[in-house]
Design an enzyme around this catalytic site. Sequence first.
Site, PDB file in Angstrom:
ATOM      1  N   ASP A 149      -1.862  -9.501  -8.531  1.00  0.00           N
ATOM      2  CA  ASP A 149      -2.549  -9.864  -7.310  1.00  0.00           C
ATOM      3  C   ASP A 149      -2.156  -9.193  -5.991  1.00  0.00           C
ATOM      4  O   ASP A 149      -2.234  -9.461  -4.859  1.00  0.00           O
ATOM      5  CB  ASP A 149      -3.030 -11.244  -7.191  1.00  0.00           C
ATOM      6  CG  ASP A 149      -2.102 -11.983  -6.503  1.00  0.00           C
ATOM      7  OD1 ASP A 149      -0.726 -11.580  -6.819  1.00  0.00           O
ATOM      8  OD2 ASP A 149      -1.993 -13.023  -5.966  1.00  0.00           O
ATOM      9  N   SER A 159      -2.534 -14.112 -10.681  1.00  0.00           N
ATOM     10  CA  SER A 159      -1.497 -13.424 -10.153  1.00  0.00           C
ATOM     11  C   SER A 159      -0.726 -12.739 -11.468  1.00  0.00           C
ATOM     12  O   SER A 159      -1.226 -11.697 -11.768  1.00  0.00           O
ATOM     13  CB  SER A 159      -0.529 -14.248  -9.549  1.00  0.00           C
ATOM     14  OG  SER A 159       0.788 -13.934  -8.989  1.00  0.00           O
ATOM     15  N   ASP A 183       2.782  -7.324  -8.760  1.00  0.00           N
ATOM     16  CA  ASP A 183       2.027  -8.196  -9.942  1.00  0.00           C
ATOM     17  C   ASP A 183       0.756  -8.017  -9.666  1.00  0.00           C
ATOM     18  O   ASP A 183       0.025  -7.372  -8.929  1.00  0.00           O
ATOM     19  CB  ASP A 183       2.542  -9.474  -9.627  1.00  0.00           C
ATOM     20  CG  ASP A 183       2.022 -10.114  -8.378  1.00  0.00           C
ATOM     21  OD1 ASP A 183       1.801  -9.440  -7.212  1.00  0.00           O
ATOM     22  OD2 ASP A 183       2.164 -11.456  -8.233  1.00  0.00           O
ATOM     23  N   ASP A 218       0.818  -9.950  -4.385  1.00  0.00           N
ATOM     24  CA  ASP A 218       1.562 -10.548  -3.320  1.00  0.00           C
ATOM     25  C   ASP A 218       3.176 -10.698  -3.707  1.00  0.00           C
ATOM     26  O   ASP A 218       3.648 -11.565  -2.956  1.00  0.00           O
ATOM     27  CB  ASP A 218       0.984 -12.047  -3.321  1.00  0.00           C
ATOM     28  CG  ASP A 218       1.265 -12.922  -4.353  1.00  0.00           C
ATOM     29  OD1 ASP A 218       1.550 -12.405  -5.316  1.00  0.00           O
ATOM     30  OD2 ASP A 218       0.739 -14.160  -4.338  1.00  0.00           O
TER      31      ASP A 218
END
Length: 436
Positions: free
Chosen positions: A237, A99, A235, A239
């Site tokens: 990743d 992340s 960010d 999400d």
Amino acid sequence: MARKLFGTDGVRGVAGEKLTAELALGLGRAVTLEAAAQRPQVLVIRDTRESGEMLEAALAAGVTSAGGDVLLGGILPTPAAPLLVRRYGFDVAAVISASHNPFRDNGIKFFGADGMKLSDATELAIERRLEEPVAAPAAIGRVRTLHGTLEDYLRELHTRFASLGLDGLDVLLDCANGATFRAAPEIFRRLGATVTVVAHEPDGRNINEGCGSTHVDALAARVVAGGHDLGFAFDGDGDRVLAADRDGRVVDGDELIALVATHLHAGGRLGGGVAVTVMTNYGFHHAMRDAAVDVAVTSVGDRYVLEELKRSGWRLGGEQSGHIIDMEFVPSGDGIASALLTLEALDGRDLAGQQAMRKLPQRLVNVPVPDRDAAMADPALADAIAAEDADLEGRGRVLVRPSGTEQLVRVMVEAPTQDETDAVCARLVAVVERSA
């Protein structure tokens, strides 16, 4: 029994040290054995970290060694996993990502066939599987590439937001050199926006480095300097998302959720209340009370927000950090979808000047410690928290908690003025540092 490996967002650690290829292989094997299907079909996607290829290969080896088949989806935002696992009827999806963490870290998190993150109980069962002796499988699985996954994800976004015309909108996107670097600019362009992109050239090591939602002030400065209408920062990743308006004001997840919630509620489309975490600013609760919207409060972590939404049958929830979940689209935070949902809520209005809530001054400090659990168990820290909390009763609040993914103690304070907020926070940080 408490889980030892899984935190609030999967298994994380420095790649090659805590999160080794051997552990990834074991997790792949364990999750496959834990799946109900006779020959589990496991989707694997990842972000842009250089260690992702190693962990992808090891995870795939673990799945196939337990008799499952692996479908490699390539580099995609995390929310693509629950969308694709349901679209194709796969049994499990695995996302290799850490992340918003630095490139040296990586992680593995799993989604079930329903697109939901695995429960605490299932993660505990997977950990127990790691301790079992390895038995020869009845069959060896296969690994193949799943082509067209980016287009599948874009199609889902386009279908959901087809009526959102962005002609005339000048938007700046910060892709954090992460998993959104292709998907985000492409969907905004397809919807008609004029798009400028930064941090969209991943090299395996520059993910989240001075960019993305953890460095949103840089985005804000670029929005002003470039004369853009607004900007969104994702960010690593994909999400989560944060925003900046044309004046350079940073708009966090609390404000984005408040904006969307009031819009959906006014149109009769909210479908109940909103689920947020204990980190959510007090100002959000005041705004929702004024709008007659119910609020449920959960522990920190989008998995707990998701569990509450599922339990209550509600549609919307999220975190101050920019995880925003719209259950009508996907049971996961989706930064790109959340940015588009924000524009849908604005309905052509300028983000500048749109304050759906009035925030109480807040200060959050992440304090590095050798052992977060030991630091939290210190009686001196408990006494300090109680004293500061009593002094702020009715005026603000204190929240001190261990990180779910790193050796940190997070100290958060909200008070009527910034000076008081900073002073209380500094005193508590000092106590944490001494307890370590």
